[in-house]
Design a protein around this motif. Structure first.
Motif, mmCIF file in Angstrom:
data_model
loop_
_atom_site.group_PDB
_atom_site.id
_atom_site.type_symbol
_atom_site.label_atom_id
_atom_site.label_comp_id
_atom_site.label_asym_id
_atom_site.label_seq_id
_atom_site.Cartn_x
_atom_site.Cartn_y
_atom_site.Cartn_z
ATOM 1 N N ARG A 265 1.915 11.648 1.432
ATOM 2 C CA ARG A 265 3.291 11.873 1.885
ATOM 3 C C ARG A 265 3.831 13.190 1.318
ATOM 4 O O ARG A 265 4.494 13.960 2.012
ATOM 5 C CB ARG A 265 4.184 10.694 1.487
ATOM 6 C CG ARG A 265 3.842 9.401 2.210
ATOM 7 C CD ARG A 265 4.986 8.411 2.176
ATOM 8 N NE ARG A 265 5.241 7.855 0.867
ATOM 9 C CZ ARG A 265 4.645 6.768 0.382
ATOM 10 N NH1 ARG A 265 3.720 6.141 1.110
ATOM 11 N NH2 ARG A 265 4.942 6.307 -0.812
ATOM 12 N N TRP B 189 -6.503 2.814 3.773
ATOM 13 C CA TRP B 189 -5.329 1.982 3.494
ATOM 14 C C TRP B 189 -4.813 2.140 2.069
ATOM 15 O O TRP B 189 -3.631 2.303 1.838
ATOM 16 C CB TRP B 189 -5.688 0.519 3.690
ATOM 17 C CG TRP B 189 -5.418 -0.029 5.051
ATOM 18 C CD1 TRP B 189 -4.841 0.601 6.115
ATOM 19 C CD2 TRP B 189 -5.719 -1.356 5.484
ATOM 20 N NE1 TRP B 189 -4.766 -0.245 7.184
ATOM 21 C CE2 TRP B 189 -5.298 -1.446 6.831
ATOM 22 C CE3 TRP B 189 -6.304 -2.455 4.870
ATOM 23 C CZ2 TRP B 189 -5.440 -2.626 7.569
ATOM 24 C CZ3 TRP B 189 -6.445 -3.617 5.601
ATOM 25 C CH2 TRP B 189 -6.015 -3.702 6.937
ATOM 26 N N GLY C 184 -7.179 2.863 8.041
ATOM 27 C CA GLY C 184 -6.373 3.949 7.523
ATOM 28 C C GLY C 184 -5.934 4.893 8.616
ATOM 29 O O GLY C 184 -5.894 4.529 9.793
ATOM 30 N N ASN D 76 -1.600 7.338 -1.224
ATOM 31 C CA ASN D 76 -0.661 7.380 -0.108
ATOM 32 C C ASN D 76 0.598 8.159 -0.470
ATOM 33 O O ASN D 76 1.158 8.890 0.355
ATOM 34 C CB ASN D 76 -0.298 5.959 0.329
ATOM 35 C CG ASN D 76 -1.402 5.311 1.146
ATOM 36 O OD1 ASN D 76 -2.112 5.974 1.898
ATOM 37 N ND2 ASN D 76 -1.560 4.001 0.997
ATOM 38 N N ARG E 198 0.814 -1.217 0.000
ATOM 39 C CA ARG E 198 0.000 0.000 0.000
ATOM 40 C C ARG E 198 0.848 1.268 0.000
ATOM 41 O O ARG E 198 0.338 2.351 -0.270
ATOM 42 C CB ARG E 198 -0.971 -0.033 1.181
ATOM 43 C CG ARG E 198 -2.054 -1.079 0.990
ATOM 44 C CD ARG E 198 -3.029 -1.136 2.159
ATOM 45 N NE ARG E 198 -4.216 -1.886 1.783
ATOM 46 C CZ ARG E 198 -4.379 -3.205 1.968
ATOM 47 N NH1 ARG E 198 -3.395 -3.906 2.520
ATOM 48 N NH2 ARG E 198 -5.484 -3.815 1.593
ATOM 49 N N ARG E 199 2.125 1.159 0.301
ATOM 50 C CA ARG E 199 3.022 2.312 0.156
ATOM 51 C C ARG E 199 3.064 2.792 -1.302
ATOM 52 O O ARG E 199 3.437 3.929 -1.568
ATOM 53 C CB ARG E 199 4.434 1.954 0.611
ATOM 54 C CG ARG E 199 4.621 1.954 2.131
ATOM 55 C CD ARG E 199 6.063 1.749 2.487
ATOM 56 N NE ARG E 199 6.281 1.802 3.928
ATOM 57 C CZ ARG E 199 7.101 2.655 4.534
ATOM 58 N NH1 ARG E 199 7.770 3.546 3.808
ATOM 59 N NH2 ARG E 199 7.274 2.624 5.844
ATOM 60 N N GLN F 6 1.690 2.585 7.386
ATOM 61 C CA GLN F 6 1.177 3.768 6.704
ATOM 62 C C GLN F 6 1.489 5.022 7.524
ATOM 63 O O GLN F 6 1.972 6.031 6.988
ATOM 64 C CB GLN F 6 -0.335 3.619 6.509
ATOM 65 C CG GLN F 6 -0.984 4.686 5.647
ATOM 66 C CD GLN F 6 -2.481 4.441 5.493
ATOM 67 O OE1 GLN F 6 -3.115 3.801 6.333
ATOM 68 N NE2 GLN F 6 -3.053 4.955 4.412
ATOM 69 N N PHE G 117 4.045 8.235 6.643
ATOM 70 C CA PHE G 117 3.586 9.624 6.598
ATOM 71 C C PHE G 117 4.494 10.541 7.412
ATOM 72 O O PHE G 117 4.538 11.749 7.176
ATOM 73 C CB PHE G 117 2.153 9.733 7.117
ATOM 74 C CG PHE G 117 1.107 9.155 6.202
ATOM 75 C CD1 PHE G 117 1.405 8.846 4.877
ATOM 76 C CD2 PHE G 117 -0.173 8.908 6.654
ATOM 77 C CE1 PHE G 117 0.438 8.309 4.028
ATOM 78 C CE2 PHE G 117 -1.146 8.386 5.811
ATOM 79 C CZ PHE G 117 -0.829 8.077 4.498
ATOM 80 N N GLY H 227 -5.082 4.405 -0.041
ATOM 81 C CA GLY H 227 -4.820 5.749 -0.520
ATOM 82 C C GLY H 227 -6.052 6.557 -0.876
ATOM 83 O O GLY H 227 -5.923 7.670 -1.392
#
Length: 353
Positions: free
Chosen positions: A141, A255, A241, A137, A131-132, A173, A177, A257
């Motif tokens: 960031r 999660w 999330g 997401n 999920r990165r 997650q 961040f 994004g």
């Protein structure tokens, strides 16, 4: 890169998650699948047929496969208790990289041992915290780094049950961040009204906690089923999330994004559009990045070191329950799973309730 500019790839475990990893493998021209291993040969045959891995030999013994095929890259798509022993086999067989299904292992000591083996052998070990690579997401960031919501003050963390298998995504997650800032302390509680079994690892049905990070940011943790959260509507909106709260606004993101809401107090007209990315997109991004890093020597976005940070928070929550106290990070004098230990010694017994 090796002489032929192609890496030999093998799968150990050919079930559902292997099919999702295979999407990423198939999309990368640098990868050639040479072997598929599963105790059920039919599962390997299905994976071979569905993805056209025609050159792949089928094995029911992964050790035999490693010895005969000598793969450069191995994907471990097995239940959690098998991750450490099978990774050890891969590293000892000379694999250059292992892409392992999450979570790391059932105990904190085993997680650390996986990291030790990776560091000692030089085998690149990553975990499927894919999920990165979700577009949303990545956008969050960027927005945080640009100061769009000011200085981050607080996080609300939401996860389905349980912490080991699901919570690792939420913790990872949150850490991403905050530009990989580690935690400083954890205070936690677990709900054992029901005890689940996920991939042969027992777990709680809910958890809550408080985390203090090294940069002073504090986080509240909520883990459980959506039914438990129904009275609190804002929790139901982001049941998996993170809500990031800053001095100048906040962002709520799921999660994968999906940005549920983004607010800047000084600019009420600002609205961040939702950016969707499928699991397939994320897996393609994960695999490509892992191979890019194998070539460049850079630390992967989902390296074992980063997975250890998220895993440590999970076991710290459990250890806090065992001690009835706040625990400090790094987590010391813990090698088991405090949750499993408490479960086995009857600490969660409902007698007299």
């Amino acid at each position: 890169m090796n002489a032929t500019n192609v890496f030999r790839v093998a799968f150990i475990g050919c079930g559902k998650r292997a099919h999702e990893h295979a999407i990423g493998i198939k999309a990368d021209s640098r990868l050639e699948v040479v072997a598929l291993s599963d105790i059920a040969a039919a599962s390997a045959e299905t994976l071979k047929s569905e993805f056209g891995f025609q050159q792949a030999n089928i094995y029911t013994d992964h050790k035999e496969m490693l010895a005969k095929e000598k793969p450069d890259v191995v994907l471990i798509c097995l239940w959690t208790p098998l991750h450490l022993p099978v990774f050890r086999d891969c590293a000892e067989a000379g694999a250059k990289a292992v892409l392992c299904e999450k979570p790391m292992s059932p105990t904190w000591g085993e997680c650390q041992e996986m990291g030790r083996i990776a560091d000692e052998t030089g085998c690149q070990l990553t975990f499927s915290l894919q999920r990165r690579f979700a577009t949303g997401n990545q956008t969050v960031r960027r927005l945080i780094k640009e100061g769009r919501i000011g200085q981050v003050l607080r996080l609300d963390l939401y996860s389905p049950p349980n912490l080991l298998d699901c919570g690792i995504h939420t913790f990872d997650q949150a850490i991403s961040f905050m530009d990989e800032t580690p935690a400083k302390s954890v205070l936690g509680a677990v709900d054992t009204t029901e005890v689940y079994n996920w991939f042969n690892v027992p777990s709680e049905c809910g958890a809550s906690g408080h985390v203090v990070f090294a940069n002073g940011v504090q986080a509240s943790l909520y883990s459980g089923t959506i039914d438990v959260w129904e009275p609190t509507q804002d929790m139901a909106k982001i049941w998996a999330g993170v809500r990031v709260i800053g001095t100048e606004g906040f962002i709520e993101v799921m999660w994968d994004g999906q940005i549920v809401k983004a607010v800047n107090y000084e600019d009420p007209a600002w609205k961040q559009e939702m950016e969707l990315s499928s699991m397939s997109d994320q897996m393609i991004g994960y695999v490509k990045h892992a191979i890019d890093c194998l070539v460049s020597g850079e630390e992967p976005e989902v390296s074992h070191r980063k997975a250890l940070r998220a895993s440590e928070l999970i076991f710290a929550v459990y250890e806090s329950v065992r001690r009835n106290a706040r625990v400090s990070i790094p987590l010391t004098n813990v090698s088991d799973s405090p949750f499993i230990a408490m479960l086995n010694n009857g600490q969660f017994s409902k007698e007299g309730a």
